[in-house]
Design a protein around this motif. Structure first.
Motif, PDB file in Angstrom:
ATOM      1  N   ALA A   1       1.236  -1.329   0.224  1.00 19.67           N
ATOM      2  CA  ALA A   1      -0.205   0.374   0.015  1.00 19.67           C
ATOM      3  C   ALA A   1       0.419   1.171  -0.061  1.00 19.67           C
ATOM      4  CB  ALA A   1      -1.184  -0.177   1.087  1.00 19.67           C
ATOM      5  N   ALA A   2       0.332   1.932  -0.847  1.00 17.67           N
ATOM      6  CA  ALA A   2       1.450   3.191  -1.409  1.00 17.67           C
ATOM      7  C   ALA A   2       1.767   4.366   0.356  1.00 17.67           C
ATOM      8  CB  ALA A   2       0.776   4.372  -2.464  1.00 17.67           C
ATOM      9  N   ALA A   3       0.818   3.797   0.983  1.00 21.73           N
ATOM     10  CA  ALA A   3       0.702   4.892   2.293  1.00 21.73           C
ATOM     11  C   ALA A   3       1.296   3.942   3.419  1.00 21.73           C
ATOM     12  CB  ALA A   3      -0.442   6.395   2.315  1.00 21.73           C
ATOM     13  N   ALA A   4       1.486   2.416   3.248  1.00 18.70           N
ATOM     14  CA  ALA A   4       2.567   2.423   4.484  1.00 18.70           C
ATOM     15  C   ALA A   4       3.013   2.712   4.754  1.00 18.70           C
ATOM     16  CB  ALA A   4       1.944   0.564   3.349  1.00 18.70           C
ATOM     17  N   GLU A   5       3.332   2.334   6.732  1.00 17.12           N
ATOM     18  CA  GLU A   5       4.387   3.206   7.286  1.00 17.12           C
ATOM     19  C   GLU A   5       4.999   1.847   7.365  1.00 17.12           C
ATOM     20  OE1 GLU A   5       5.652   3.218  12.066  1.00 17.12           O
ATOM     21  OE2 GLU A   5       2.515   3.363  11.737  1.00 17.12           O
ATOM     22  N   HIS A   6       6.839   2.013   7.200  1.00 14.28           N
ATOM     23  CA  HIS A   6       8.043   1.172   7.286  1.00 14.28           C
ATOM     24  C   HIS A   6       7.520   0.596   8.517  1.00 14.28           C
ATOM     25  CE1 HIS A   6       9.841   1.241   3.403  1.00 14.28           C
ATOM     26  NE2 HIS A   6      10.843   2.802   3.688  1.00 14.28           N
ATOM     27  N   ALA A   7       7.997  -1.076   8.274  1.00 14.14           N
ATOM     28  CA  ALA A   7       8.269  -2.185   9.625  1.00 14.14           C
ATOM     29  C   ALA A   7       9.712  -1.773   9.911  1.00 14.14           C
ATOM     30  CB  ALA A   7       8.024  -3.273   9.126  1.00 14.14           C
ATOM     31  N   THR A   8      10.196  -2.536  11.252  1.00 12.33           N
ATOM     32  CA  THR A   8      11.383  -2.525  11.506  1.00 12.33           C
ATOM     33  C   THR A   8      11.490  -2.980  10.892  1.00 12.33           C
ATOM     34  OG1 THR A   8      10.651  -3.056  13.782  1.00 12.33           O
ATOM     35  CG2 THR A   8      10.653  -0.091  13.535  1.00 12.33           C
ATOM     36  N   PRO A   9      13.495  -3.861  11.349  1.00 14.38           N
ATOM     37  CA  PRO A   9      14.139  -5.406  11.365  1.00 14.38           C
ATOM     38  C   PRO A   9      13.206  -6.420  12.375  1.00 14.38           C
ATOM     39  CG  PRO A   9      15.053  -3.945  10.642  1.00 14.38           C
ATOM     40  CD  PRO A   9      14.520  -3.184  10.852  1.00 14.38           C
ATOM     41  N   ARG A  10      13.007  -6.062  13.292  1.00 15.34           N
ATOM     42  CA  ARG A  10      12.393  -6.536  14.662  1.00 15.34           C
ATOM     43  C   ARG A  10      10.873  -7.175  14.157  1.00 15.34           C
ATOM     44  NH1 ARG A  10      13.564  -4.532  20.580  1.00 15.34           N
ATOM     45  NH2 ARG A  10      15.860  -5.006  20.026  1.00 15.34           N
ATOM     46  N   GLU A  11      10.349  -5.796  14.149  1.00 19.21           N
ATOM     47  CA  GLU A  11       8.381  -5.771  13.632  1.00 19.21           C
ATOM     48  C   GLU A  11       8.704  -7.402  12.188  1.00 19.21           C
ATOM     49  OE1 GLU A  11       6.018  -2.227  14.353  1.00 19.21           O
ATOM     50  OE2 GLU A  11       7.594  -1.977  12.763  1.00 19.21           O
ATOM     51  N   ALA A  12       9.757  -7.144  11.421  1.00 16.01           N
ATOM     52  CA  ALA A  12       9.975  -8.359  10.070  1.00 16.01           C
ATOM     53  C   ALA A  12      10.139  -9.673  10.930  1.00 16.01           C
ATOM     54  CB  ALA A  12      11.059  -7.660   9.226  1.00 16.01           C
ATOM     55  N   ARG A  13      10.873  -9.572  11.572  1.00 14.31           N
ATOM     56  CA  ARG A  13      11.489 -10.824  12.579  1.00 14.31           C
ATOM     57  C   ARG A  13      10.189 -11.426  13.202  1.00 14.31           C
ATOM     58  NH1 ARG A  13      15.566 -15.424  12.566  1.00 14.31           N
ATOM     59  NH2 ARG A  13      13.868 -16.568  13.590  1.00 14.31           N
ATOM     60  N   ALA A  14       9.601 -10.425  13.875  1.00 13.26           N
ATOM     61  CA  ALA A  14       8.572 -10.916  14.691  1.00 13.26           C
ATOM     62  C   ALA A  14       7.494 -11.520  13.918  1.00 13.26           C
ATOM     63  CB  ALA A  14       7.432 -10.348  15.244  1.00 13.26           C
ATOM     64  N   LEU A  15       7.260 -11.543  12.808  1.00 12.39           N
ATOM     65  CA  LEU A  15       5.900 -11.344  12.391  1.00 12.39           C
ATOM     66  C   LEU A  15       6.399 -12.929  11.247  1.00 12.39           C
ATOM     67  CD1 LEU A  15       3.092 -10.828  10.492  1.00 12.39           C
ATOM     68  CD2 LEU A  15       4.684  -9.929   8.857  1.00 12.39           C
ATOM     69  N   PHE A  16       7.876 -12.840  10.922  1.00 14.10           N
ATOM     70  CA  PHE A  16       8.173 -13.858  10.622  1.00 14.10           C
ATOM     71  C   PHE A  16       8.244 -15.271  11.228  1.00 14.10           C
ATOM     72  CE2 PHE A  16      11.751 -17.027  10.057  1.00 14.10           C
ATOM     73  CZ  PHE A  16      11.757 -18.016   8.834  1.00 14.10           C
ATOM     74  N   ASP A  17       8.522 -14.866  12.684  1.00 16.16           N
ATOM     75  CA  ASP A  17       9.176 -15.812  13.735  1.00 16.16           C
ATOM     76  C   ASP A  17       6.651 -16.466  13.529  1.00 16.16           C
ATOM     77  OD1 ASP A  17      11.090 -15.831  14.359  1.00 16.16           O
ATOM     78  OD2 ASP A  17      11.226 -14.478  15.781  1.00 16.16           O
ATOM     79  N   GLN A  18       6.104 -15.449  13.999  1.00 14.31           N
ATOM     80  CA  GLN A  18       4.789 -15.901  14.042  1.00 14.31           C
ATOM     81  C   GLN A  18       3.999 -16.134  12.292  1.00 14.31           C
ATOM     82  OE1 GLN A  18       2.705 -12.020  14.247  1.00 14.31           O
ATOM     83  NE2 GLN A  18       0.411 -13.222  14.224  1.00 14.31           N
ATOM     84  N   ALA A  19       4.837 -16.800  11.427  1.00 10.63           N
ATOM     85  CA  ALA A  19       4.372 -17.399  10.331  1.00 10.63           C
ATOM     86  C   ALA A  19       5.058 -18.522  10.147  1.00 10.63           C
ATOM     87  CB  ALA A  19       4.246 -16.397   9.129  1.00 10.63           C
ATOM     88  N   VAL A  20       6.012 -18.935  10.692  1.00  9.23           N
ATOM     89  CA  VAL A  20       6.141 -20.277  10.351  1.00  9.23           C
ATOM     90  C   VAL A  20       6.170 -21.001  12.038  1.00  9.23           C
ATOM     91  CG1 VAL A  20       9.036 -22.141  10.980  1.00  9.23           C
ATOM     92  CG2 VAL A  20       8.360 -19.619  10.079  1.00  9.23           C
ATOM     93  N   LYS A  21       5.497 -20.674  13.691  1.00  6.16           N
ATOM     94  CA  LYS A  21       4.819 -21.149  14.011  1.00  6.16           C
ATOM     95  C   LYS A  21       3.271 -21.094  13.563  1.00  6.16           C
ATOM     96  CE  LYS A  21       3.874 -21.162  18.568  1.00  6.16           C
ATOM     97  NZ  LYS A  21       3.999 -20.019  20.056  1.00  6.16           N
ATOM     98  N   TYR A  22       2.734 -20.723  12.949  1.00  4.38           N
ATOM     99  CA  TYR A  22       1.336 -20.818  12.517  1.00  4.38           C
ATOM    100  C   TYR A  22       1.176 -21.950  11.908  1.00  4.38           C
ATOM    101  CZ  TYR A  22      -3.435 -20.180  11.592  1.00  4.38           C
ATOM    102  OH  TYR A  22      -4.931 -19.906  10.667  1.00  4.38           O
ATOM    103  N   LEU A  23       2.077 -22.018  10.313  1.00  9.00           N
ATOM    104  CA  LEU A  23       2.340 -23.318   9.465  1.00  9.00           C
ATOM    105  C   LEU A  23       2.669 -24.442  10.195  1.00  9.00           C
ATOM    106  CD1 LEU A  23       2.507 -24.889   7.202  1.00  9.00           C
ATOM    107  CD2 LEU A  23       5.090 -23.336   7.091  1.00  9.00           C
ATOM    108  N   GLN A  24       3.740 -24.400  11.360  1.00  8.68           N
ATOM    109  CA  GLN A  24       3.762 -25.743  11.633  1.00  8.68           C
ATOM    110  C   GLN A  24       2.676 -26.203  12.886  1.00  8.68           C
ATOM    111  OE1 GLN A  24       7.026 -24.326  13.682  1.00  8.68           O
ATOM    112  NE2 GLN A  24       8.777 -24.707  12.093  1.00  8.68           N
ATOM    113  N   VAL A  25       1.447 -24.894  13.380  1.00  5.59           N
ATOM    114  CA  VAL A  25       0.619 -26.115  14.506  1.00  5.59           C
ATOM    115  C   VAL A  25      -0.824 -26.080  13.410  1.00  5.59           C
ATOM    116  CG1 VAL A  25      -0.596 -25.066  16.167  1.00  5.59           C
ATOM    117  CG2 VAL A  25       1.492 -24.169  15.960  1.00  5.59           C
TER     118      VAL A  25
END
Length: 283
Positions: free
Chosen positions: A21-45
């Protein structure tokens, strides 16, 4: 099939990969890592079917700011993509390259063949700024699938450039110039970082000993180099290194990441009979 390049401004479905989205706010590397961990766990569960549905939901919990989860299979076909599921799911991108010509998706598959979790750096369009920028993706292999979350890396700063120059100096002191320049010239080594790189020029001969962005320049005469405004930048650098030991030179140069001509400031230092330098680009 010839490699495909995602052209800036092209009306290509794959281009939307970068544009949540053109107006989306920039995420931080820490936020990216948190979403990544959340996605991997969700897939595994929850398993693949439920996970793909959740990752493809643009209004769901796996799309945050300018972050989204994507999944490709081992053949390079999108299974999920939170940025543009309607356009991208089912699309094979195996031979697509990034803005620097790197076969990005082949690289993702190859690196996760060797280890279940990894990260890769690439160059992609930031739809907020409409500029090509460095991007970093966290990757996880789960069976026949690669799950990823990428974030736009910030532009390198003066402090980043100074730190890389300090690391280069330490390398010369520890290993000697001959071995250090080999490391400076390694494109995938630790001395080429997005829009930062180390170069070295022999003070006696004026020839490049290393150039992280263009290693083929090694052994060529650097003294006649001028920037696009005609400034003899290397002559200025050599004079500073010889007379003062270290300092800065301002000039105009092509940014290898954005491919645009930009203002640049380079920190130079005399080290073991050579000049070593690292510069950063000013917006």
């Amino acid at each position: 099939m010839s490699p495909r390049f995602i052209r800036i401004g092209a009306a290509s479905p794959a281009l939307t990969l970068a544009g949540l989205a053109a107006a989306a706010e920039h995420a931080t590397p820490r936020e990216a890592r948190a979403l990544f961990d959340q996605a991997v766990k969700y897939l595994q569960v929850n398993g693949p079917d439920k996970a793909w549905k959740a990752f493809n939901n643009r209004s769901g919990p796996f799309v945050k700011k300018d972050l989204y989860v994507y999944v490709i299979d081992r053949k390079g076909t999108y299974i999920a993509n939170g940025a543009a599921p309607a356009e991208l799911v089912g699309l094979n991108v195996l031979d697509t390259v990034d803005a620097a010509g790197t076969p990005l998706f082949r690289q993702m598959i190859a690196v996760t063949d060797k280890q279940p979790e990894a990260n890769v750096r690439y160059v992609w369009l930031n739809r907020q700024s409409n500029r090509v920028e460095p991007k970093v993706a966290w990757l996880h292999r789960e069976g026949d699938y690669v799950v990823g979350v990428g974030y736009h890396a910030p532009r390198s700063t003066a402090d980043d450039a100074r730190k890389l120059l300090d690391a280069a100096s330490a390398q010369v002191k520890k290993l000697g110039m001959a071995q250090a320049v080999k490391n400076f010239n390694a494109p995938r080594g630790g001395f080429v970082r997005d829009d930062l790189y180390v170069f070295a020029i022999n003070l006696a001969t004026g020839k490049f000993e290393a150039h992280g962005m263009n290693p083929k320049w090694t052994g060529t005469d650097a003294t006649d180099l001028h920037d696009v405004e005609g400034h003899p930048l290397v002559s200025d650098m050599l004079a500073i290194a010889r007379d003062k030991g270290e300092g800065t030179v301002d000039y105009v140069w092509r940014n290898p990441v954005t491919n645009a001509v930009e203002r640049k400031r380079t920190f130079v230092r005399r080290e073991n009979g050579s000049l070593i330098g690292v510069g950063f680009y000013n917006e």
